[in-house]
Design an enzyme around this catalytic site. Structure first.
Site, PDB file in Angstrom:
ATOM      1  N   GLU A 187       4.603  -5.431   6.569  1.00  0.00           N
ATOM      2  CA  GLU A 187       5.861  -4.746   6.893  1.00  0.00           C
ATOM      3  C   GLU A 187       7.080  -5.631   6.630  1.00  0.00           C
ATOM      4  O   GLU A 187       8.093  -5.547   7.335  1.00  0.00           O
ATOM      5  CB  GLU A 187       5.848  -4.223   8.335  1.00  0.00           C
ATOM      6  CG  GLU A 187       4.733  -3.212   8.583  1.00  0.00           C
ATOM      7  CD  GLU A 187       4.773  -2.585   9.963  1.00  0.00           C
ATOM      8  OE1 GLU A 187       5.814  -2.687  10.638  1.00  0.00           O
ATOM      9  OE2 GLU A 187       3.747  -1.997  10.373  1.00  0.00           O
ATOM     10  N   ARG A 210       0.830  -1.203   0.000  1.00  0.00           N
ATOM     11  CA  ARG A 210       0.000   0.000   0.000  1.00  0.00           C
ATOM     12  C   ARG A 210       0.858   1.244   0.000  1.00  0.00           C
ATOM     13  O   ARG A 210       2.070   1.206   0.259  1.00  0.00           O
ATOM     14  CB  ARG A 210      -0.941   0.024   1.198  1.00  0.00           C
ATOM     15  CG  ARG A 210      -0.253   0.240   2.549  1.00  0.00           C
ATOM     16  CD  ARG A 210      -1.286   0.625   3.592  1.00  0.00           C
ATOM     17  NE  ARG A 210      -0.779   0.695   4.950  1.00  0.00           N
ATOM     18  CZ  ARG A 210      -0.220   1.761   5.494  1.00  0.00           C
ATOM     19  NH1 ARG A 210      -0.012   2.857   4.767  1.00  0.00           N
ATOM     20  NH2 ARG A 210       0.161   1.759   6.759  1.00  0.00           N
ATOM     21  N   ASP A 264       8.536   8.574  12.482  1.00  0.00           N
ATOM     22  CA  ASP A 264       7.442   8.427  11.519  1.00  0.00           C
ATOM     23  C   ASP A 264       7.475   9.628  10.577  1.00  0.00           C
ATOM     24  O   ASP A 264       8.490   9.902   9.951  1.00  0.00           O
ATOM     25  CB  ASP A 264       6.127   8.286  12.289  1.00  0.00           C
ATOM     26  CG  ASP A 264       5.007   7.658  11.467  1.00  0.00           C
ATOM     27  OD1 ASP A 264       4.960   7.884  10.251  1.00  0.00           O
ATOM     28  OD2 ASP A 264       4.153   6.965  12.057  1.00  0.00           O
TER      29      ASP A 264
END
Length: 281
Positions: free
Chosen positions: A117, A96, A192
């Site tokens: 992942e 994705r 992140d």
């Protein structure tokens, strides 16, 4: 006391990608797993929600209005009248879209990751307005934050499981000489989404860290803002003068989310951001 406020109280599964849209004086952000693009006008409180039909990693403004969307199966354009069309399709089962950013030259740098992942299952691709796609990195696990220095000569990048914020030399078309700017220590969460301020400092949200940190251009940690949501996902400057830091958060995977997990938080007057260029397409 961090001085945070609640900008949007909501229960996003995976809030991500805050971006200030200067043309609309509004914040854009996405809920990746709910397949939604959100807008928020801090002056009026007005909010909108647009369903994308598939998981969406990022939404960024375009030069002539509308949005460019980093979607599960590729990159698409959403026109101001709501018309949708693919700019670049590259569907890969089990993969994705994730974070994306617009470079100083108006190109979109779009990241991907596998749902499981798996190491090396993600990519970072540079896309121009005519749909030309150039692979930049092809051995990424969780492609995340991307940003550029004020003078446009450096690009910062996060592949979250590495715990590193990396820096490259950037020349417009590509990057070279990858090295480590900073490492987030074990137990402090995973880097992140990120943004770069007018002083060249890198602000990064810490997944499972409940905080946003600022690192200087030399890699020194000089500020940490604690926030009441453990899964802080990304940050961006917005508002008048780009002085307010907006932070997205997530609830996904939490057995005991806090009341503000999934909300959009804001720390007013915390710094000075850089204007973000719109996508050239």
């Amino acid at each position: 006391m961090s001085g945070y406020e609640v900008a949007v109280e909501t229960r996003a599964e995976l809030g991500e990608g805050p971006t200030w849209d200067p043309a609309g004086a509004r914040l854009l952000w996405v809920d990746v797993l709910a397949s939604r693009v959100h807008t928020y006008d801090p002056a009026t409180g007005h909010r909108t929600v647009h369903a994308t039909g598939q998981h969406v990693g990022a939404a960024k403004p375009r030069v002539h209005g509308g949005l460019v969307l980093n979607l599960r199966d590729g990159v698409a354009l959403l026109d101001p009248d709501g018309a949708f069309r693919w700019l670049y399709r590259d569907p890969v089962p089990g993969r994705r879209a994730n974070d994306a950013a617009v470079a100083p030259d108006g190109a979109l740098w779009a990241g991907t990751m596998r749902y499981d992942e798996a190491p090396g299952g993600g990519t970072l691709t540079r896309l121009t307005g005519d749909g030309t796609a150039e692979p930049i990195l092809t051995d990424v696990t969780v492609s995340n934050g991307i940003g550029w220095s004020p003078d446009g000569t450096l690009m910062y990048y996060v592949d979250s499981p590495t715990r590193r914020i990396d820096v490259f030399d950037y020349d417009g078309d590509g990057v070279r000489d990858r090295r480590t700017l900073a490492v987030v220590e074990d137990g402090a969460g995973f880097p992140d989404g990120l943004t770069v301020d007018a002083a060249g400092c890198v602000w990064v949200a810490l997944w499972d860290g409940g905080a946003v940190r600022r690192y200087t251009p030399s890699g020194a940690l000089d500020r940490e803002i604690r926030l009441p949501a453990p899964r802080t996902t990304a940050c961006a400057f917005g508002g008048p003068g780009l002085t307010d830091l907006y932070v997205t958060t997530a609830r996904v995977g939490l057995t005991a989310p806090t009341p503000l997990s999934g909300s959009v938080l804001v720390v007013p007057g915390v710094g000075e951001g850089l204007p973000q260029p719109p996508f050239e397409g």
